[in-house]
Design a protein around this motif. Structure first.
Motif, short mmCIF file in Angstrom:
data_model
loop_
_atom_site.label_atom_id
_atom_site.label_comp_id
_atom_site.label_asym_id
_atom_site.label_seq_id
_atom_site.Cartn_x
_atom_site.Cartn_y
_atom_site.Cartn_z
N VAL A 383 0.86 -1.18 0.00
CA VAL A 383 0.00 0.00 0.00
C VAL A 383 0.90 1.24 0.00
CG1 VAL A 383 -0.18 -0.05 2.54
CG2 VAL A 383 -1.87 1.22 1.20
N ALA A 384 0.45 2.28 -0.71
CA ALA A 384 1.21 3.53 -0.79
C ALA A 384 0.24 4.70 -0.87
CB ALA A 384 2.12 3.52 -2.02
N ILE A 385 0.72 5.88 -0.57
CA ILE A 385 -0.08 7.10 -0.63
C ILE A 385 0.11 7.74 -1.99
CG2 ILE A 385 -0.51 9.37 0.39
CD1 ILE A 385 0.72 8.31 2.99
N TYR A 386 -0.99 8.02 -2.68
CA TYR A 386 -0.92 8.67 -3.99
C TYR A 386 -0.72 10.17 -3.81
CZ TYR A 386 -2.21 10.10 -8.73
OH TYR A 386 -2.21 10.65 -9.99
N LEU A 387 0.26 10.73 -4.53
CA LEU A 387 0.57 12.14 -4.41
C LEU A 387 -0.01 12.98 -5.54
CD1 LEU A 387 4.35 11.91 -3.39
CD2 LEU A 387 2.36 12.24 -1.90
N GLY A 388 -0.47 12.30 -6.60
CA GLY A 388 -0.91 13.01 -7.79
C GLY A 388 0.20 13.02 -8.83
N GLY A 389 -0.19 13.24 -10.08
CA GLY A 389 0.81 13.30 -11.14
C GLY A 389 1.55 12.00 -11.37
N GLY A 390 0.94 10.89 -11.04
CA GLY A 390 1.59 9.61 -11.24
C GLY A 390 2.64 9.27 -10.22
N ARG A 391 2.67 9.99 -9.09
CA ARG A 391 3.70 9.78 -8.06
C ARG A 391 3.06 9.20 -6.80
NH1 ARG A 391 8.71 10.23 -10.04
NH2 ARG A 391 9.51 10.89 -8.00
#
Length: 419
Positions: A383-391
């Motif tokens: 699991v990871a946190i989405y930052l936006g812009g594909g990051r």
């Protein structure tokens, strides 16, 4: 490591020959070109193009093998976390049942005392003396009959109190037995957790070795490729890594489209083996909310700020701060900093906790602050946190610290804790 896709099959490569992933078959060492081969290939255009294709495929094979090793490591880590989660639940059940058994013991003792006192009172007032008095007295038979009626009522009360005392004791004994069973289960799960931890360490070592071999071999292959194409090794590496980012973005779009805009029905992929001690087969994941609430910007930014403060800190299986982290430990702590509980220290549990609240979202609708999950079949191993812009911001695996990175592989589900 710059993985193009985590779901690739294991390629024939030096990595699998030296590592032997998760007990799988080891493949023969591929025929890597020598510098003499490269120089000779440059003398003829057709030979040069063939050699470029060969080197490119060798690089891809190394990447696929490293990706497979990383996936195996992440799956082993999640299997451990699931077992720890179960062990902790068993321990809590043991504590709860023990507390209830203590309370039931106290109630049973009180019931026992009441029954004893009532029996003693009955024996004193309505025993043989009353019977004899009824048989030999002619003066006050009516009064004696009244006394006998009272004695009968006392007898009925005594029986009721006795029955309650027996029931209270049975309840206490049953709770004590359940507490003992919970203790046995806790011990079993603790032992299993140790085995899962050993499996996770073995898988992590395999991933570290695989990536090290990949990096070592790739450095020379990039240099050879640059020689063949009259460029630089760094330029060739950047080109391949750029292609990997594009492939990951395309895979994410394809995954969102394949699920009909919903991340709750991911494409099939291997699920972590639990070895009888992991989570039971999960029910189908709830469908994403077709109209999810917009994220709470304040909560999102607080969670991301917390996670960003951990950048560069090492990964450790089971890590939940303050200076070491694993994937679900980081996401749990980040959203806890924003006052939001997202489940236990497990990617699988976090997804199902959020989905159960109606917070699963389509991969096509992800926004900054959403959680992305990798896995399928009811098991999510990362699991990871989405930052936006594909990051994304993630604690990836052993040997790689908390980092900001592009979306790699194929996330299969998403959720919005702050929605």
């Amino acid at each position: 490591m710059k993985p193009a896709t985590v779901f690739s099959t294991v390629a024939v490569g030096a990595v699998t020959a030296s590592v032997g992933l998760a007990g799988g078959p080891a493949f023969a060492e591929p025929d890597y070109p020598s510098w003499s081969d490269i120089e000779q290939a440059k003398q003829n255009e057709a030979t040069k193009q063939a050699e470029i294709g060969r080197v490119t495929e060798l690089l891809a094979g190394l990447q696929r093998a490293a990706d497979a090793a990383v996936q195996a490591s992440q799956m082993a880590d999640e299997a451990y976390r699931i077992t720890i989660d179960q062990r902790d639940r068993a321990a809590e059940r043991e504590r709860t049942l023990g507390r209830q058994a203590d309370e039931a013991d106290a109630v049973a003792e009180i019931s026992k005392m009441r029954a004893g006192l009532l029996a003693a009172h009955l024996a004193k007032t309505a025993g043989n003396d009353l019977t004899a008095e009824l048989m030999f007295s002619n003066d006050d038979a009516t009064g004696l009959l009244q006394q006998l009626g009272m004695a009968s009522k006392l007898g009925e009360q005594s029986q009721a109190v006795y029955d309650q005392a027996v029931a209270d004791r049975n309840t206490a004994d049953a709770l004590r037995e359940q507490a003992a069973q919970a203790a046995t289960e806790r011990v079993r799960l603790a032992t299993l957790a140790e085995a899962k931890a050993a499996e996770a360490r073995t898988a992590a070592n395999g991933a570290l070795t695989a990536v090290a071999v990949q990096e070592q071999r790739s450095a020379e292959l990039y240099a050879q490729l640059a020689t063949l194409k009259d460029t630089t090794a760094e330029l060739e590496r950047e080109r391949v890594e750029g292609a990997a980012r594009e492939a990951a973005a395309a895979a994410l779009q394809q995954q969102a489209a394949a699920s009909g805009g919903g991340g709750g029905s991911p494409a099939p992929a291997p699920a972590p083996a639990t070895g009888g001690g992991g989570a039971p087969a999960a029910a189908p994941a709830p469908a994403p909310n077709p109209a999810p609430a917009a994220p709470n910007t304040g909560a999102v930014e607080t969670a991301i700020w917390f996670a960003s403060q951990q950048l560069g800190e090492p990964y450790r299986l089971g890590g939940a701060g303050p200076n070491v982290w694993d994937c679900s430990g980081l996401t749990k702590a980040a959203y806890a900093a924003a006052g939001i509980g997202i489940g236990t220290h497990s990617a699988t549990n976090q997804y199902y906790t959020l989905a159960g609240r109606g917070k699963a979202v389509s991969l096509s609708q992800i926004q900054r602050g959403d959680l992305l999950f990798w896995g399928s079949g009811g098991d999510y191993y990362h699991v990871a946190i989405y930052l936006g812009g594909g990051r994304i911001l993630e604690a990836p695996r052993e040997g790689v610290p908390v980092r900001e990175y592009f979306i790699w592989g194929s996330p299969s589900a998403a959720a919005r804790p702050a929605g």
